[in-house]
Design a protein around this motif. Structure first.
Motif, PDB file in Angstrom:
ATOM      1  N   TYR A   1     -55.261   7.443  35.739  1.00  0.00           N
ATOM      2  CA  TYR A   1     -56.429   8.299  35.484  1.00  0.00           C
ATOM      3  C   TYR A   1     -56.159   9.725  35.967  1.00  0.00           C
ATOM      4  O   TYR A   1     -56.497  10.710  35.283  1.00  0.00           O
ATOM      5  CB  TYR A   1     -57.659   7.741  36.185  1.00  0.00           C
ATOM      6  N   LYS A   2     -55.536   9.838  37.125  1.00  0.00           N
ATOM      7  CA  LYS A   2     -55.270  11.167  37.693  1.00  0.00           C
ATOM      8  C   LYS A   2     -54.292  11.945  36.809  1.00  0.00           C
ATOM      9  O   LYS A   2     -54.477  13.147  36.546  1.00  0.00           O
ATOM     10  CB  LYS A   2     -54.712  11.023  39.100  1.00  0.00           C
ATOM     11  N   ALA A   3     -53.269  11.253  36.325  1.00  0.00           N
ATOM     12  CA  ALA A   3     -52.273  11.929  35.485  1.00  0.00           C
ATOM     13  C   ALA A   3     -52.879  12.366  34.157  1.00  0.00           C
ATOM     14  O   ALA A   3     -52.631  13.491  33.685  1.00  0.00           O
ATOM     15  CB  ALA A   3     -51.089  11.000  35.247  1.00  0.00           C
ATOM     16  N   ILE A   4     -53.691  11.498  33.550  1.00  0.00           N
ATOM     17  CA  ILE A   4     -54.298  11.835  32.262  1.00  0.00           C
ATOM     18  C   ILE A   4     -55.306  12.964  32.421  1.00  0.00           C
ATOM     19  O   ILE A   4     -55.420  13.854  31.560  1.00  0.00           O
ATOM     20  CB  ILE A   4     -54.948  10.587  31.644  1.00  0.00           C
ATOM     21  N   ALA A   5     -56.030  12.967  33.543  1.00  0.00           N
ATOM     22  CA  ALA A   5     -57.017  14.030  33.792  1.00  0.00           C
ATOM     23  C   ALA A   5     -56.361  15.401  33.853  1.00  0.00           C
ATOM     24  O   ALA A   5     -56.989  16.417  33.513  1.00  0.00           O
ATOM     25  CB  ALA A   5     -57.772  13.743  35.088  1.00  0.00           C
ATOM     26  N   GLN A   6     -55.097  15.434  34.270  1.00  0.00           N
ATOM     27  CA  GLN A   6     -54.366  16.700  34.340  1.00  0.00           C
ATOM     28  C   GLN A   6     -53.887  17.161  32.966  1.00  0.00           C
ATOM     29  O   GLN A   6     -53.514  18.316  32.786  1.00  0.00           O
ATOM     30  CB  GLN A   6     -53.158  16.547  35.277  1.00  0.00           C
ATOM     31  N   GLN A   7     -53.916  16.250  32.001  1.00  0.00           N
ATOM     32  CA  GLN A   7     -53.327  16.562  30.701  1.00  0.00           C
ATOM     33  C   GLN A   7     -54.350  16.894  29.621  1.00  0.00           C
ATOM     34  O   GLN A   7     -53.975  17.393  28.557  1.00  0.00           O
ATOM     35  CB  GLN A   7     -52.485  15.354  30.236  1.00  0.00           C
ATOM     36  N   ILE A   8     -55.630  16.602  29.855  1.00  0.00           N
ATOM     37  CA  ILE A   8     -56.625  16.793  28.790  1.00  0.00           C
ATOM     38  C   ILE A   8     -57.650  17.861  29.189  1.00  0.00           C
ATOM     39  O   ILE A   8     -57.860  18.135  30.372  1.00  0.00           O
ATOM     40  CB  ILE A   8     -57.354  15.476  28.464  1.00  0.00           C
ATOM     41  N   ASN A   9     -58.255  18.463  28.170  1.00  0.00           N
ATOM     42  CA  ASN A   9     -59.345  19.422  28.368  1.00  0.00           C
ATOM     43  C   ASN A   9     -60.629  18.808  27.808  1.00  0.00           C
ATOM     44  O   ASN A   9     -60.704  18.451  26.629  1.00  0.00           O
ATOM     45  CB  ASN A   9     -59.053  20.743  27.634  1.00  0.00           C
ATOM     46  N   VAL A  10     -61.628  18.682  28.679  1.00  0.00           N
ATOM     47  CA  VAL A  10     -62.937  18.149  28.295  1.00  0.00           C
ATOM     48  C   VAL A  10     -64.002  19.175  28.677  1.00  0.00           C
ATOM     49  O   VAL A  10     -64.087  19.574  29.842  1.00  0.00           O
ATOM     50  CB  VAL A  10     -63.223  16.805  28.993  1.00  0.00           C
ATOM     51  N   PRO A  11     -64.784  19.658  27.693  1.00  0.00           N
ATOM     52  CA  PRO A  11     -65.815  20.660  28.004  1.00  0.00           C
ATOM     53  C   PRO A  11     -66.742  20.151  29.116  1.00  0.00           C
ATOM     54  O   PRO A  11     -67.183  18.997  29.109  1.00  0.00           O
ATOM     55  CB  PRO A  11     -66.578  20.805  26.678  1.00  0.00           C
ATOM     56  N   GLY A  12     -66.991  21.052  30.087  1.00  0.00           N
ATOM     57  CA  GLY A  12     -67.882  20.717  31.196  1.00  0.00           C
ATOM     58  C   GLY A  12     -67.157  20.184  32.415  1.00  0.00           C
ATOM     59  O   GLY A  12     -67.781  19.986  33.465  1.00  0.00           O
ATOM     60  N   PHE A  13     -65.861  19.963  32.287  1.00  0.00           N
ATOM     61  CA  PHE A  13     -65.092  19.446  33.431  1.00  0.00           C
ATOM     62  C   PHE A  13     -63.838  20.303  33.629  1.00  0.00           C
ATOM     63  O   PHE A  13     -63.182  20.716  32.665  1.00  0.00           O
ATOM     64  CB  PHE A  13     -64.649  17.991  33.193  1.00  0.00           C
ATOM     65  N   ARG A  14     -63.556  20.560  34.901  1.00  0.00           N
ATOM     66  CA  ARG A  14     -62.327  21.275  35.218  1.00  0.00           C
ATOM     67  C   ARG A  14     -61.129  20.331  35.019  1.00  0.00           C
ATOM     68  O   ARG A  14     -61.242  19.130  35.180  1.00  0.00           O
ATOM     69  CB  ARG A  14     -62.354  21.784  36.663  1.00  0.00           C
ATOM     70  N   ARG A  15     -59.968  20.959  34.639  1.00  0.00           N
ATOM     71  CA  ARG A  15     -58.752  20.161  34.433  1.00  0.00           C
ATOM     72  C   ARG A  15     -58.436  19.389  35.720  1.00  0.00           C
ATOM     73  O   ARG A  15     -58.431  19.925  36.822  1.00  0.00           O
ATOM     74  CB  ARG A  15     -57.569  21.060  34.064  1.00  0.00           C
ATOM     75  N   GLY A  16     -58.193  18.127  35.587  1.00  0.00           N
ATOM     76  CA  GLY A  16     -57.873  17.283  36.731  1.00  0.00           C
ATOM     77  C   GLY A  16     -59.075  16.636  37.367  1.00  0.00           C
ATOM     78  O   GLY A  16     -58.931  15.795  38.247  1.00  0.00           O
TER      79      GLY A  16
END
Length: 479
Positions: free
Chosen positions: A32-47
């Motif tokens: 989850y941590k690695a994927i969070a660093q790789q995607i952009n989701v509006p409303g959330f900071r990268r990671g």
């Protein structure tokens, strides 16, 4: 985690491993941590994207795949340790069950080291040939020493075998000179061989100023096996004049005052070399005696890999020596089938010997200290013609140190075998075999320098079958 092992054969096992999801949690969190660093989701900071959002955006399956890929190698190693298995190759892993938030089940099939019931290995008996030093052996070495101090004189006659010629040579295909196949002003001894098939036959009878073209087959390069035209021209024919074997020559070529003393020293040195050869033969005979006492199951994949490696090594050495496989087999008086059969036997004996020596090393509780490892690293670097520090760095970087340690342990186990054995020569004399080094090679007793070393003999074609590798394989090759 639960694991069970199924024995598919004496050298292959199948592990079935169940991993509860709670044991997968560290790998899931990391995914989850690695994927969070790789995607952009509006409303959330990268990671900082929450797992639930990642599941909706990327998919739970992608997260599970990443987590499983991270966790399975570790769980596989744990299962090997739990079941006391020693793998010999990479496993074939298959995920057989995946119940989200419950468990993961996978299987792993792998070649493993066989269980061996060691036979009694102390006090083995073996026999080797007597040491024989003929006058012809001595004369050959003395002649080689004289050749080192010989001189060349131009002669106005056709070249004969043993003469030296200065030649120009080029190999051509379709009228074009091949890259790297042209030499100019080269000194070559007629009959020496090892350069290009047909050259010696062409040179016999040629005089200074003569030219000749002949057909030959290439034994190396991109055009190996293809017919080429070879043009050779001779600019000088030279006869070798050797110094007389007298006291003056002895004083020139050695520290001795008389030719009798020089010849006696050559005989002594030949004896030292023959004793080393006899000790190596004894080592091989003892290992053969052990192999005859037990049948060792062998993993066919390991045998196949080793066969391919050795076959490739032999072919490379033949190419470097300028000898075709056909010529090699002709000289050895072997057919291709006989060569393959002999190679297969040697490889199987070598693999079996490794397994046996590994077991002996365990039983004897042998170990390796830092000095022994350092000496072995230096020796292996010298064998491969590399800088010792660069070689050591490469071994550490690619995790080959355990392999080197195992080589040393096998050498020590081989020393245990040999030093407890009784080996006699054909005359019934018991040999003293207490000079094995930690890697299993024979240690030469230091001798005072005296005669300059005789000229090196050309390597025999038998050498093409030796692997550059560890002494265990060298011993098993003759078992």
């Amino acid at each position: 985690m639960k694991s069970a092992v199924e024995t598919l054969s004496p050298t292959r096992a199948k592990l079935t491993v169940e991993v509860p999801f709670e044991e997968l949690k560290p790998s899931l969190d990391a995914a989850y941590k690695a994927i969070a660093q790789q995607i952009n989701v509006p409303g959330f900071r990268r990671g900082k994207v929450p797992p639930g959002v990642i599941d909706r955006q990327v998919g739970r399956g992608a997260v599970l795949d990443q987590a499983i890929n991270d966790a399975l190698p570790k769980k596989y190693v744990e299962a090997l340790q739990e079941n006391s298995l020693e793998p010999l190759a990479q496993p074939e892993i298959e995920v057989t069950k995946l119940e989200d938030n419950e468990l993961i089940e996978f299987t792993a099939e792998v070649d493993v080291k066989p269980q061996i019931d060691l036979p009694a290995y102390e006090g083995l008996e073996a026999q080797v040939e007597d040491i024989e030093i003929s006058d012809e052996d001595v004369d050959e070495q003395v002649a080689a020493l004289r050749e080192r101090f010989g001189t060349l004189a131009d002669v106005e006659r056709a070249a004969a075998e043993g003469d030296f010629v200065v030649l120009d040579l080029k190999a051509m295909k379709d009228g074009e000179v091949l890259e790297g196949a042209e030499v100019t002003g080269m000194s070559y001894q007629v009959g020496k061989g090892g350069m290009i098939d047909g050259l010696d036959e062409a040179l016999v009878g040629m005089s200074a100023g003569d030219e000749k073209t002949f057909t030959s087959s290439l034994v190396g390069g991109d055009l190996v096996g293809e017919e080429v035209e070879v043009a050779v021209s001779v600019s000088q024919v030279q006869e070798q004049e050797l110094p007389e074997l007298d006291d003056e020559f002895a004083q020139l070529a050695s520290e001795f005052d008389t030719s009798d003393e020089l010849v006696a020293d050559v005989r002594k040195r030949l004896g030292n070399g023959k004793r080393l050869e006899q000790a190596a033969e004894a080592r091989d005979a003892v290992l053969e005696a052990l192999l005859e006492k037990v049948t060792v199951p062998l993993p066919e994949s390991m045998v196949t890999d080793e066969l391919n490696a050795r076959r490739q090594n032999i072919e490379q050495q033949l190419v470097m020596a300028g000898i075709s496989m056909e010529k090699y087999l002709e000289d050895e008086e072997q057919t291709q089938e006989e060569f393959e059969s002999e190679l297969d036997r040697r490889v199987r004996d070598a693999v079996a010997a490794q397994f046996l020596l590994d077991e002996i090393a365990k039983k004897e509780e042998l170990g390796v200290d830092q000095q022994e490892l350092s000496q072995h690293l230096i020796r292996r670097a010298q064998q491969s013609g590399q800088d010792p520090q660069e070689f050591a760095n490469h071994m550490f970087e690619h995790n080959h140190i355990p392999d080197l340690v195992q080589e040393i342990l096998r050498g020590k186990a081989l020393a245990v075998l040999v030093e407890s054995a009784t080996v006699k020569d054909a005359s019934g004399e018991v040999l003293e075999l207490k000079n094995l080094q930690p890697d299993g090679t024979i240690m030469e007793t230091p001798a005072e320098d005296s005669t300059e070393e005789p000229a090196d003999e050309a390597p025999s074609e038998d050498a093409a079958e030796d692997s550059t590798e560890d002494s265990t394989e060298d011993a098993a090759d003759k078992a």
